[in-house]
Design a protein around this motif. Structure first.
Motif, PDB file in Angstrom:
ATOM      1  N   ASN A   1      -0.619  -4.961 -36.373  1.00  0.00           N
ATOM      2  CA  ASN A   1       0.662  -5.575 -36.031  1.00  0.00           C
ATOM      3  C   ASN A   1       0.365  -6.819 -35.185  1.00  0.00           C
ATOM      4  O   ASN A   1      -0.808  -7.173 -34.988  1.00  0.00           O
TER       5      ASN A   1
ATOM      6  N   LEU B   1       4.786  -7.817 -39.039  1.00  0.00           N
ATOM      7  CA  LEU B   1       5.551  -8.604 -38.072  1.00  0.00           C
ATOM      8  C   LEU B   1       6.906  -7.961 -37.791  1.00  0.00           C
ATOM      9  O   LEU B   1       7.906  -8.670 -37.607  1.00  0.00           O
ATOM     10  N   ALA B   2       6.939  -6.624 -37.770  1.00  0.00           N
ATOM     11  CA  ALA B   2       8.170  -5.871 -37.494  1.00  0.00           C
ATOM     12  C   ALA B   2       9.320  -6.401 -38.367  1.00  0.00           C
ATOM     13  O   ALA B   2       9.173  -6.446 -39.589  1.00  0.00           O
TER      14      ALA B   2
ATOM     15  N   GLY C   1       8.736  -8.818 -41.269  1.00  0.00           N
ATOM     16  CA  GLY C   1       8.005  -8.463 -42.479  1.00  0.00           C
ATOM     17  C   GLY C   1       6.505  -8.425 -42.295  1.00  0.00           C
ATOM     18  O   GLY C   1       6.014  -7.833 -41.341  1.00  0.00           O
TER      19      GLY C   1
ATOM     20  N   THR D   1      11.421   2.582 -33.124  1.00  0.00           N
ATOM     21  CA  THR D   1      10.341   1.923 -33.887  1.00  0.00           C
ATOM     22  C   THR D   1       9.081   2.783 -34.013  1.00  0.00           C
ATOM     23  O   THR D   1       8.142   2.384 -34.698  1.00  0.00           O
TER      24      THR D   1
ATOM     25  N   ALA E   1       6.618   3.187 -37.379  1.00  0.00           N
ATOM     26  CA  ALA E   1       6.862   2.211 -38.465  1.00  0.00           C
ATOM     27  C   ALA E   1       5.540   1.749 -39.063  1.00  0.00           C
ATOM     28  O   ALA E   1       5.366   1.729 -40.288  1.00  0.00           O
ATOM     29  N   GLY E   2       4.597   1.423 -38.186  1.00  0.00           N
ATOM     30  CA  GLY E   2       3.289   0.968 -38.658  1.00  0.00           C
ATOM     31  C   GLY E   2       2.541   2.076 -39.387  1.00  0.00           C
ATOM     32  O   GLY E   2       1.796   1.805 -40.337  1.00  0.00           O
TER      33      GLY E   2
ATOM     34  N   PHE F   1       4.066   2.440 -42.797  1.00  0.00           N
ATOM     35  CA  PHE F   1       3.603   1.278 -43.568  1.00  0.00           C
ATOM     36  C   PHE F   1       2.184   1.528 -44.091  1.00  0.00           C
ATOM     37  O   PHE F   1       1.915   1.403 -45.283  1.00  0.00           O
TER      38      PHE F   1
ATOM     39  N   ILE G   1       6.650  -1.747 -46.926  1.00  0.00           N
ATOM     40  CA  ILE G   1       7.700  -2.418 -46.137  1.00  0.00           C
ATOM     41  C   ILE G   1       8.995  -1.593 -46.149  1.00  0.00           C
ATOM     42  O   ILE G   1       9.651  -1.435 -45.109  1.00  0.00           O
TER      43      ILE G   1
ATOM     44  N   GLY H   1       8.433   1.395 -43.884  1.00  0.00           N
ATOM     45  CA  GLY H   1       8.512   0.978 -42.482  1.00  0.00           C
ATOM     46  C   GLY H   1       9.960   0.764 -42.054  1.00  0.00           C
ATOM     47  O   GLY H   1      10.375   1.190 -40.966  1.00  0.00           O
TER      48      GLY H   1
HETATM   49  P1  ADP Z   1       3.907  -1.235 -35.677  1.00  0.00           P
HETATM   50  O1  ADP Z   1       4.861  -0.090 -35.786  1.00  0.00           O
HETATM   51  O2  ADP Z   1       2.498  -0.877 -35.961  1.00  0.00           O
HETATM   52  O3  ADP Z   1       4.090  -2.060 -34.437  1.00  0.00           O
HETATM   53  P2  ADP Z   1       5.524  -3.164 -37.135  1.00  0.00           P
HETATM   54  O4  ADP Z   1       6.492  -3.064 -36.010  1.00  0.00           O
HETATM   55  O5  ADP Z   1       5.033  -4.521 -37.512  1.00  0.00           O
HETATM   56  O6  ADP Z   1       4.247  -2.227 -36.898  1.00  0.00           O
HETATM   57  O7  ADP Z   1       6.208  -2.458 -38.397  1.00  0.00           O
HETATM   58  C1  ADP Z   1       5.524  -2.213 -39.591  1.00  0.00           C
HETATM   59  C2  ADP Z   1       6.411  -2.580 -40.764  1.00  0.00           C
HETATM   60  O8  ADP Z   1       7.609  -1.800 -40.710  1.00  0.00           O
HETATM   61  C3  ADP Z   1       6.870  -4.042 -40.772  1.00  0.00           C
HETATM   62  O9  ADP Z   1       5.959  -4.842 -41.493  1.00  0.00           O
HETATM   63  C4  ADP Z   1       8.214  -3.944 -41.486  1.00  0.00           C
HETATM   64  O10 ADP Z   1       8.024  -3.961 -42.873  1.00  0.00           O
HETATM   65  C5  ADP Z   1       8.734  -2.583 -41.057  1.00  0.00           C
HETATM   66  N1  ADP Z   1       9.609  -2.750 -39.881  1.00  0.00           N
HETATM   67  C6  ADP Z   1       9.286  -2.560 -38.579  1.00  0.00           C
HETATM   68  N2  ADP Z   1      10.332  -2.841 -37.768  1.00  0.00           N
HETATM   69  C7  ADP Z   1      11.350  -3.218 -38.586  1.00  0.00           C
HETATM   70  C8  ADP Z   1      12.709  -3.632 -38.369  1.00  0.00           C
HETATM   71  N3  ADP Z   1      13.223  -3.719 -37.145  1.00  0.00           N
HETATM   72  N4  ADP Z   1      13.447  -3.947 -39.459  1.00  0.00           N
HETATM   73  C9  ADP Z   1      12.935  -3.849 -40.706  1.00  0.00           C
HETATM   74  N5  ADP Z   1      11.670  -3.468 -40.971  1.00  0.00           N
HETATM   75  C10 ADP Z   1      10.887  -3.162 -39.931  1.00  0.00           C
END
Ligand code: ADP
Length: 302
Positions: free
Chosen positions: A182, A219-220, A223, A245, A248-249, A252, A274, A277
């Motif tokens: 991330n 990138l949350a 994308g 959250t 999510a990762g 993914f 995606i 996530g």
């Molecule tokens: P981590 O949980 O490891 O910090 P991210 O926050 O980047 O990773 O989330 C992983 C993936 O989950 C993102 O690439 C996106 O596809 C999805 N995702 C995360 N947060 C959101 C959000 N607020 N809205 C839509 N999709 C999200």
């Protein structure tokens, strides 16, 4: 199939209106005990994705160990290379606030009993039936590195989710097919502040210039960005209402690994990841918030 080498924890989660300040005691609203750990969460995601997932890791012999083993099995994850070691299972102590923000303390406990021999036995047994190794940084780096080397030698696609981030030996990158940090992890690993798609591409090039086949930086809500030596591709997130959250990762990474193992084209595997996530952030908790493949398919069609 996909082989997951990593941590397995009991997630003890409190829910409160806000996170406590140092020294403060707050009254919370709710508590859950569920299967967690980045390894197990990604295994659950891979299992739910239909990826013929196999977990390689250790649980204890305490009251939590059955919750953990059953949680994996119930998500369709193979547990023949799960080892029970005397003593407590790994735990994660998680706080989640009303905005879905969290902080976490992880105590490895049984996870520290994982050995190179256990990894070797699992790869020898499973490599003929698996296409992908999925691993993270929640077990000692020497073991992660060992798993990556052995999986690479066995011809598996190596997916490394470098979480939680720490500085890594640079000679690992040529053995990594896809690294999935991330923004925070990408910044820690590369030294490049990652705040948007442009800086994510720069961080992605840092990985590929050191030999990784590709970097997929998440990138949350913005994308993800896929960087290879030849190409850069941006993937939009799906628009959802974020509640928590956590994981999510992991959703993914698990969906990505399982989809690649199932023979999905890389861009289709990323789109599934995606959607997984996105659905995960709409639900509370770690592994229970990871969606099944029908929900992911419906999300992709909507
Ligand atoms: P981590 O949980 O490891 O910090 P991210 O926050 O980047 O990773 O989330 C992983 C993936 O989950 C993102 O690439 C996106 O596809 C999805 N995702 C995360 N947060 C959101 C959000 N607020 N809205 C839509 N999709 C999200």
């Amino acid at each position: 199939g996909v082989l997951i080498v990593g941590s397995i924890n009991a997630d003890l989660t409190t829910f409160s209106s806000r996170l406590p300040a140092p020294g403060e005691t707050l009254l919370g609203d709710d508590f859950t005990l569920v299967l967690g750990g980045k390894g197990a969460n990604q295994a659950v995601a891979a299992g739910l994705a239909g990826g013929n997932a196999h977990m390689v890791g250790c649980v204890g012999t305490d009251a939590f160990s059955t919750v953990l083993t059953d949680g994996l099995r119930d998500s369709g994850v193979g547990v023949t290379h799960l080892r029970s070691v005397p003593g407590p299972s790994g735990i994660a102590h998680i706080r989640v606030d009303a905005a879905g923000e969290n902080n976490i303390v992880v105590v490895p406990l049984a996870n520290d009993a994982l050995t190179e021999e256990q990894i070797d036995a699992a790869i020898a047994d499973l490599a003929p039936h698996c296409r992908v190794l999925l691993t993270q940084l929640e077990i000692p780096w020497a073991l992660t590195q060992h798993a990556i080397r052995r999986a690479h030698d066995a011809g598996l696609t190596v997916v490394l989710d470098p979480a939680p981030a720490l500085a890594l030996d640079e000679n690992i990158w040529p053995l990594v097919d896809i690294v999935t940090p991330n923004e925070t992890e990408a910044a820690i690993l590369t030294g490049i502040p990652v705040t948007d798609a442009a800086s994510a591409v720069e961080a992605g090039r840092w990985f590929t210039s050191r030999g990784a086949s590709s970097a997929l930086i998440t990138l949350a809500a913005a994308g993800a960005v896929m960087v290879t030596a030849e190409s850069v591709e941006h993937f939009d997130a799906l628009r959802v209402n974020a509640l928590d959250t956590t994981a999510a990762g992991d959703a993914f990474a698990g969906y990505l690994g399982a989809s690649l193992a199932d023979g999905y084209e890389r861009t289709d595997a990323i789109r599934r990841a995606i959607a997984a996530g996105a659905l995960t952030v709409t639900r509370r908790g770690a592994s229970p918030s990871i969606p099944n493949s029908d929900d992911v398919a419906a999300m992709l069609e909507s």
